[in-house]
Motif scaffolding. Structure first.
Motif, PDB file in Angstrom:
ATOM      1  N   PHE A  75      35.258  44.236  33.923  1.00  0.00           N
ATOM      2  CA  PHE A  75      35.846  42.951  33.583  1.00  0.00           C
ATOM      3  C   PHE A  75      35.302  41.895  34.547  1.00  0.00           C
ATOM      4  CE2 PHE A  75      38.780  46.088  31.944  1.00  0.00           C
ATOM      5  CZ  PHE A  75      39.109  45.577  30.705  1.00  0.00           C
ATOM      6  N   TYR A  76      34.641  40.901  33.979  1.00  0.00           N
ATOM      7  CA  TYR A  76      34.155  39.764  34.750  1.00  0.00           C
ATOM      8  C   TYR A  76      35.160  38.633  34.564  1.00  0.00           C
ATOM      9  CZ  TYR A  76      29.700  42.224  35.135  1.00  0.00           C
ATOM     10  OH  TYR A  76      28.722  43.147  35.422  1.00  0.00           O
ATOM     11  N   VAL A  77      35.731  38.176  35.652  1.00  0.00           N
ATOM     12  CA  VAL A  77      36.843  37.237  35.593  1.00  0.00           C
ATOM     13  C   VAL A  77      36.531  36.016  36.451  1.00  0.00           C
ATOM     14  CG1 VAL A  77      39.278  36.900  36.176  1.00  0.00           C
ATOM     15  CG2 VAL A  77      38.522  39.058  35.163  1.00  0.00           C
ATOM     16  N   ASP A  78      36.789  34.833  35.900  1.00  0.00           N
ATOM     17  CA  ASP A  78      36.729  33.584  36.664  1.00  0.00           C
ATOM     18  C   ASP A  78      38.148  33.082  36.855  1.00  0.00           C
ATOM     19  OD1 ASP A  78      33.989  33.648  36.733  1.00  0.00           O
ATOM     20  OD2 ASP A  78      33.712  32.229  35.091  1.00  0.00           O
ATOM     21  N   VAL A  79      38.474  32.705  38.075  1.00  0.00           N
ATOM     22  CA  VAL A  79      39.806  32.171  38.375  1.00  0.00           C
ATOM     23  C   VAL A  79      39.653  30.882  39.176  1.00  0.00           C
ATOM     24  CG1 VAL A  79      40.888  34.451  38.391  1.00  0.00           C
ATOM     25  CG2 VAL A  79      40.032  33.495  40.539  1.00  0.00           C
ATOM     26  N   THR A  80      40.631  30.007  39.037  1.00  0.00           N
ATOM     27  CA  THR A  80      40.697  28.815  39.877  1.00  0.00           C
ATOM     28  C   THR A  80      42.007  28.837  40.640  1.00  0.00           C
ATOM     29  OG1 THR A  80      41.654  27.495  38.068  1.00  0.00           O
ATOM     30  CG2 THR A  80      39.260  27.424  38.342  1.00  0.00           C
ATOM     31  N   TYR A  81      42.012  28.172  41.785  1.00  0.00           N
ATOM     32  CA  TYR A  81      43.195  28.185  42.647  1.00  0.00           C
ATOM     33  C   TYR A  81      43.236  26.908  43.471  1.00  0.00           C
ATOM     34  CZ  TYR A  81      39.519  29.875  45.801  1.00  0.00           C
ATOM     35  OH  TYR A  81      38.340  30.014  46.504  1.00  0.00           O
ATOM     36  N   SER A  82      44.426  26.531  43.896  1.00  0.00           N
ATOM     37  CA  SER A  82      44.599  25.351  44.742  1.00  0.00           C
ATOM     38  C   SER A  82      45.039  25.706  46.148  1.00  0.00           C
ATOM     39  CB  SER A  82      45.644  24.409  44.111  1.00  0.00           C
ATOM     40  OG  SER A  82      46.871  25.075  43.919  1.00  0.00           O
ATOM     41  N   ASN A  83      45.416  26.985  46.352  1.00  0.00           N
ATOM     42  CA  ASN A  83      45.872  27.441  47.669  1.00  0.00           C
ATOM     43  C   ASN A  83      45.059  28.662  48.065  1.00  0.00           C
ATOM     44  OD1 ASN A  83      47.493  29.035  49.637  1.00  0.00           O
ATOM     45  ND2 ASN A  83      48.973  27.358  49.384  1.00  0.00           N
ATOM     46  N   LEU A  84      44.232  28.508  49.087  1.00  0.00           N
ATOM     47  CA  LEU A  84      43.340  29.594  49.503  1.00  0.00           C
ATOM     48  C   LEU A  84      44.121  30.818  49.952  1.00  0.00           C
ATOM     49  CD1 LEU A  84      40.477  30.602  50.069  1.00  0.00           C
ATOM     50  CD2 LEU A  84      40.613  29.541  52.338  1.00  0.00           C
ATOM     51  N   THR A  85      45.231  30.606  50.653  1.00  0.00           N
ATOM     52  CA  THR A  85      46.029  31.731  51.134  1.00  0.00           C
ATOM     53  C   THR A  85      46.587  32.546  49.983  1.00  0.00           C
ATOM     54  OG1 THR A  85      46.630  30.530  53.156  1.00  0.00           O
ATOM     55  CG2 THR A  85      48.023  32.401  52.526  1.00  0.00           C
ATOM     56  N   ARG A  86      47.147  31.858  48.983  1.00  0.00           N
ATOM     57  CA  ARG A  86      47.697  32.547  47.822  1.00  0.00           C
ATOM     58  C   ARG A  86      46.601  33.296  47.054  1.00  0.00           C
ATOM     59  NH1 ARG A  86      52.961  33.418  46.938  1.00  0.00           N
ATOM     60  NH2 ARG A  86      53.010  32.704  44.768  1.00  0.00           N
TER      61      ARG A  86
END
Length: 276
Positions: free
Chosen positions: A241-252
């Motif tokens: 599974f190749y997955v792209d994710v976005t996030y606003s909190n590096l720690t989370r």
């Protein structure tokens, strides 16, 4: 000066995307016939940066490039989206009345199916590259041949544009990835500014294995922007599974990776970078 390996000739969409991503910087393009050669250039010279198309809004994902990326050991350091516009061009002395064939990359031909259907007298011929088709016609002075490419490529090779924007869908975009040797990654990106990551992993063939991963990502407020599955060759009913994710909190984001790691097999972070 940055040296960028691309698939295609000067004037290709990879060329345009590279200049757009590295706008204002001096770059030297290394033109390759195949995507395999792009990764070979990076392996041969760790200072070389690679740029490769990974998906198109009409044609979908370039599945083979996912495999090349995973096997190469390179790191994704950025992405670039490019609006794809196709033009049909020919030699200056040719015209609609004299052209009989149109040459281009198979994806470009597919993206102009409506246009080609309206010109049934034109024989569609597949080529390795859009700009390369124009360059070949110009260099060999192929009378009666036309190419489908970007108008900038037509101008670069002294071709006459017969019609612009012949693509069927005007909302036609390609996403390109910028990759490099992992030891050079920190010179090309800032992890503090990164808000997107590309991952690859396999899962045990068990009920609910994928839903558990998605639930954990959701718990940590990680946005799933793409998921692409490819079969594991030689292992029936097992998939990568190749997955792209976005996030606003590096720690989370880091916590989510730690949380899903025990549930996956061969989890690998292909890159962390800024979304485009």
């Amino acid at each position: 000066m940055k040296r960028i390996a691309i698939q295609g000739e000067l004037g290709s969409f990879h060329d345009i995307a590279a200049h757009l991503y590295f706008e204002g910087e001096q770059i030297q393009l290394i033109c390759c016939a195949t995507f395999e050669q792009v990764f070979e250039q990076i392996k041969r010279d760790p200072t070389v940066i690679g740029m490769l198309a990974i998906e198109n809004t009409i044609a979908g994902s370039l599945l083979h490039n996912y495999e090349l990326l995973r096997d190469s050991g390179t790191t994704i350091v950025g992405e670039q989206r490019l609006h794809i516009e196709h033009s049909i061009c020919c030699l200056p002395e040719d015209s609609w009345e004299t052209i009989t064939e149109v040459h281009s990359h198979p994806v470009a031909l597919m993206q102009c199916r409506g246009f080609l259907a309206n010109h049934p007298d034109l024989k569609a011929v597949e080529a390795e590259d859009t700009a390369g088709a124009a360059e070949h016609i110009q260099r060999h002075h192929c009378r009666g041949w036309a190419a489908i490419c970007h108008s900038e490529a037509a101008q670069m090779y002294g071709m006459k544009v017969l019609e612009r924007q012949i693509e069927d869908n005007k909302h036609n975009f390609t996403r390109f990835l910028i990759v490099c040797n992992p030891r050079k990654a920190d010179f090309l990106r800032s992890l503090e500014r990164a808000d997107k990551a590309s991952l690859v992993f396999s899962l045990p063939h068990e009920e609910g294995s994928l839903s558990k991963i998605l639930t954990i990502l959701s718990f940590y407020n990680i946005n799933l922007t793409k998921i692409q599955s490819l079969p594991v060759i030689g292992h029936e009913w097992e998939y990568l599974f190749y997955v792209d994710v976005t996030y606003s909190n590096l720690t989370r984001y880091r916590q989510s990776i730690d949380a899903i790691a025990p549930l996956t097999k061969e989890l690998k972070i292909l890159g962390e970078y800024q979304a485009n």
